[in-house]
Design an enzyme around this catalytic site. Structure first.
Site, PDB file in Angstrom:
ATOM      1  N   SER A 215      -8.084   0.163  -7.470  1.00 29.30           N
ATOM      2  CA  SER A 215      -7.452   0.696  -6.269  1.00 29.30           C
ATOM      3  C   SER A 215      -8.512   1.328  -5.358  1.00 29.30           C
ATOM      4  CB  SER A 215      -6.336   1.672  -6.662  1.00 29.30           C
ATOM      5  OG  SER A 215      -5.490   1.939  -5.583  1.00 29.30           O
TER       6      SER A 215
ATOM      7  N   ASP B  61       1.282  -7.275  -4.980  1.00 30.21           N
ATOM      8  CA  ASP B  61       1.079  -5.839  -5.135  1.00 30.21           C
ATOM      9  C   ASP B  61       1.337  -5.156  -3.787  1.00 30.21           C
ATOM     10  OD1 ASP B  61       0.073  -3.259  -5.395  1.00 30.21           O
ATOM     11  OD2 ASP B  61      -1.887  -3.884  -6.121  1.00 30.21           O
TER      12      ASP B  61
ATOM     13  N   HIS C 129       0.917  -2.983  -9.281  1.00 32.62           N
ATOM     14  CA  HIS C 129      -0.406  -2.472  -8.928  1.00 32.62           C
ATOM     15  C   HIS C 129      -1.209  -2.220 -10.195  1.00 32.62           C
ATOM     16  CE1 HIS C 129      -3.393  -0.545  -6.469  1.00 32.62           C
ATOM     17  NE2 HIS C 129      -3.248   0.633  -7.050  1.00 32.62           N
TER      18      HIS C 129
END
Length: 456
Positions: free
Chosen positions: A177, A389, A418
């Site tokens: 991320s 995602d 995610h």
């Protein structure tokens, strides 16, 4: 501070499974006399000396995510050949956890519950919304006089000092991320020192406000998928069509606005729960069951904690999240913020604005240095991305790939969650990423793997 980082001296951690050390780094490149301490952890490789590949630095995301214990939690999930080959190195980035942690105090009332309605619907509410953002920025800047040094480029420099203190010639890195943004920043600053790098669930290279808005639209698309999934399961008691489920959802949100559950769980808290739910499909059924219990019997026990989360870790996360974003990229204007919210409301009258943290930046000081991402001099690296995602949308990940010359992307098709590598347990993804980390085998071209689809 000496020109070279001192070797790390590891001792037992305050948690099980790793050993910890501290590293002194400059607070700011322009003032080498002021230092802060960065906390680092290590989980030793489990393989033979012949299998050993060095150190693999890991970051869980954020900005604001603590990575010290991540060496243990992520290490347990990594493929065995990776754990045998690498010491897994975690760290708390500057401003986070045990590394000069930020605290923005009341943060404009963010920790007061129930929070005000998060989606302004008229001009008076828009003005009040901007006022809250201004108070958030004011609290952060007042409580943290050194906050301007808490940015991604300085964290990338800290990562290079960790590399040096470990005695590693190159940095091997796994970033998830926001960790992908951090890895791209490291590659921009130190392209010749990039080793094997896996960037998982990739943030776009846009300024933070633009990314946040793109995410908000992706969350709306994902919410429609969730409504359809619920509608296909009439036993949940929320309707059998998307519109019926949306109506039940809307009734719940209105009810929580008028009468917050337990006096603390209102519309803003509900939106925050929805935001977290949409990011991982394993959360869908528990959310739908809790929503059904509230809509059909008034039982809100499943919707949220009995008390709001205001612990030190949560306060630090929220402070670091906004501080780093506002120090990384140019600021949105107040007019732009309101225009983007209005356009989201035109798309859906009840958008999810939880992820628009960088709206605070309209009232922030100008960044000292915007984040730089990627370099023509870096080696090819590996990206892994779930096709659907909503937290880091695919089209943004492809734009980041274009900033990283020669990089390859593994895409999990029909995957809605995610976090992909060593998270969704897709052998096609994990095997290819492990082969790259262990043996340096980068796929010849972008790879597409079948994903898990929606939950049962």
């Amino acid at each position: 501070m000496p020109a070279s980082a001192e070797p790390l001296v590891f001792e037992p951690c305050p948690f099980e499974g790793a050993e910890c050390a501290e590293l002194a780094v400059p607070l700011d490149e322009r003032d080498s006399d002021a230092e802060i301490m960065i906390s680092v952890s290590r989980v030793r490789a489990t393989g033979t000396p012949e299998e050993y590949r060095g150190a693999l630095l890991v970051n869980p995301g954020g900005p604001g995510g603590s990575g010290l214990e991540y060496s243990v939690s992520k290490g347990k999930k990594l493929p065995e050949q990776v754990r045998r080959s690498y010491d897994i190195i975690g760290f708390d980035p500057r401003g986070v956890g045990r590394s000069a942690p930020l605290d923005c105090g009341e943060l404009g009332g963010l920790f007061n519950h129930p929070a005000p309605e998060p989606v302004p619907a008229d001009r008076a509410q828009e003005r009040a919304h901007l006022d809250r953002l201004a108070h958030m920025a004011e609290d952060c800047l007042r409580h943290n006089p050194d906050s301007a040094a808490m940015n991604t480029m300085n964290t990338a420099r800290d990562m290079d000092r960790i590399r040096e203190a470990l005695g590693e010639p190159k940095l091997n890195f796994l970033g998830v991320s926001y960790g992908t943004y951090l890895g791209a920043a490291y590659a921009a600053e130190f392209p010749e020192r990039v080793g094997r790098m896996v960037l998982d669930s990739v943030v776009s290279p846009d300024r933070w406000h633009d990314f946040d808005v793109q995410q908000a639209y992706a969350m709306l698309r994902q919410r429609d998928v969730l409504f359809d999934w619920i509608a296909a399961r009439p036993e949940l008691g929320l309707g059998t069509t998307r519109d019926e489920v949306r109506d039940a959802y809307t009734r719940a949100r209105i009810g929580l606005t008028e009468t917050p559950a337990r006096g603390t769980f209102g519309a803003a808290e509900f939106d925050n729960l929805v935001y977290k739910t949409l990011s991982r499909t394993e959360r869908w059924r528990p959310f739908a069951e809790a929503l059904g219990a509230y809509v059909n019997s008034g039982n809100a026990d499943g919707l949220g904690p009995a008390l709001p989360e205001t612990d030190t870790e949560s306060r630090n996360y929220e402070a670091a999240l906004r501080t780093v974003k506002c120090n990384d990229s140019t600021r949105p204007s107040r007019a732009e913020i309101i225009s983007d919210i209005r356009q989201l409301r035109e798309t859906d009258p009840r958008p999810i604005l939880t992820g628009l943290e960088s709206t605070t930046c309209a009232f922030w000081d100008r960044p000292r240095q915007s984040a730089q991402l990627g370099s023509p001099d870096m080696p090819p690296i590996l990206l892994t991305q779930a096709e659907l995602d909503p937290t880091t949308p695919y089209h943004g990940a492809k734009r980041m790939q274009a900033e990283l010359p020669g990089s390859r992307m593994i895409t999990a098709q029909d995957s809605y969650s995610h976090g992909l590598f060593a998270s969704q347990r897709i052998a096609c993804v994990d095997d290819a990423a492990a082969a790259y980390l262990v043996d340096g085998h980068l796929p010849e071209r972008d790879l597409h793997c079948p994903g898990p689809g929606l939950p049962e």
